[in-house]
Enzyme design. Structure first.
Site, PDB file in Angstrom:
ATOM      1  NE  ARG A  39       3.540  14.286  38.300  1.00  0.00           N
ATOM      2  CZ  ARG A  39       2.392  13.650  38.565  1.00  0.00           C
ATOM      3  NH1 ARG A  39       1.238  14.288  38.492  1.00  0.00           N
ATOM      4  NH2 ARG A  39       2.399  12.378  38.926  1.00  0.00           N
ATOM      5  CG  ASN A  58      -1.392  13.534  41.043  1.00  0.00           C
ATOM      6  OD1 ASN A  58      -0.884  13.048  40.036  1.00  0.00           O
ATOM      7  ND2 ASN A  58      -2.040  12.814  41.937  1.00  0.00           N
ATOM      8  CG  ASN A  93      -4.256  10.451  43.577  1.00  0.00           C
ATOM      9  OD1 ASN A  93      -4.931  10.641  42.568  1.00  0.00           O
ATOM     10  ND2 ASN A  93      -3.180   9.693  43.565  1.00  0.00           N
ATOM     11  CG  ASP A 118      -4.433   7.023  41.372  1.00  0.00           C
ATOM     12  OD1 ASP A 118      -4.782   8.194  41.179  1.00  0.00           O
ATOM     13  OD2 ASP A 118      -3.445   6.521  40.802  1.00  0.00           O
TER      14      ASP A 118
END
Length: 285
Positions: free
Chosen positions: A99, A101, A147, A195
């Site tokens: 997927r 992100n 990320n 992140d």
């Protein structure tokens, strides 16, 4: 050490991808695993727009008006009123294993978004580029959890996170291409996993620390300059907003949080930053 204040109720399961744009009236973010784009109203209310996908990975404003949303496997273009105008073919064939992100736009207005395996298989992620002409090309592979990324004010460098490396890396950027990848910051063990990130006007990097209950601000030389503490452990993204772009907005997640624990997880928070943030780069298509 700065403490953040709650802005919204814990209305998201996995709030991510915070971004501020005056073009759409303030703050948007995604509830990633519900496939929704959320918007903060001037009165503090939250609007929710379904994308029709199981994943809403990120959202950015468009120069032409409206916005671009990256879903599980597609790039999609939306009008300002929230009607989908166009969607790419799936970038890869099989649903449910890989997927999209997180990402951002480059100085040319092309959208960069990275992918990852649902099972977090090492090296399964790829950074993709969605061109102004709606072309889609692979930039590089070999990441695990592709990320946050962001560019310096002059567009000469790009900061990038592949979460399991526990690093913020930096690339040189010239003539529309990335080169010379190298470590910028190594996040300390026990501080959480890097992140989403945002770059300020002084080329400092503000990075959300998943599992760390904090945002770290590293100055342009890579020195830890500020820590913003959150009452939720899974901090996922941050961005600058407000009239002066000097308020840090921060998203959090309930992912991997047991029922009854961390009641504010899934909320959006804010904190004074003491520095002006870089404005969002919009998608130019």
């Amino acid at each position: 050490m700065v403490s953040a204040e709650q802005v919204t109720d814990p209305i998201a399961f996995h709030a991510e991808g915070a971004v501020w744009s005056e073009a759409w009236g303030g703050l948007k973010w995604v509830d990633m695993f519900r496939g929704d784009v959320l918007s903060l109203g001037a009165d503090g209310s939250v609007g929710r727009m379904a994308t029709g996908s199981t994943i809403a990975a990120m959202v950015r404003p468009r120069v032409a008006g409206g916005f671009v949303v990256v879903t599980e496997r597609e790039f999609t273009l939306w009008g300002a009123e929230g009607r989908r105008e166009w969607a790419s073919e799936p970038v890869w064939e099989t649903s449910g294993d890989i997927r999209f992100n997180e990402g951002g736009c480059d100085p040319e207005g092309r959208l960069l978004c990275g992918s990852m395996s649902y099972d977090m298989i090492p090296g399964a992620g790829t950074l993709w580029r969605f061109g102004v002409d709606r072309s889609i090309e692979r930039v590089f592979g070999g990441s695990t959890i592709s990320n946050g990324l962001g560019f310096t004010a002059d567009g000469s460098r790009m900061y990038y996170v592949d979460t399991p490396t526990r690093r913020i890396d930096v690339f040189d950027y010239a003539d529309g291409e990335l080169s010379e990848r190298r470590p910028f910051v190594q996040v300390a063990e026990g501080a959480g996993d890097p992140d989403g990130l945002w770059v300020d006007a002084e080329d400092g990097v503000w990075v959300a620390l998943y599992g760390g209950g904090a945002v770290h601000h590293y100055d342009a030389s890579g020195v830890l300059a500020d820590v913003v503490e959150l009452p939720a452990s899974n901090v996922t993204s941050c961005t600058f907003g407000g009239a002066g772009l000097d308020v840090l907005y921060i998203t959090t997640s309930r992912e991997n949080v047991a029922d009854g624990e961390q009641p504010l997880a899934g909320s959006v928070f804010s904190a004074p930053s003491g520095v002006r943030g870089a404005a969002v780069r919009p998608y130019a298509g």
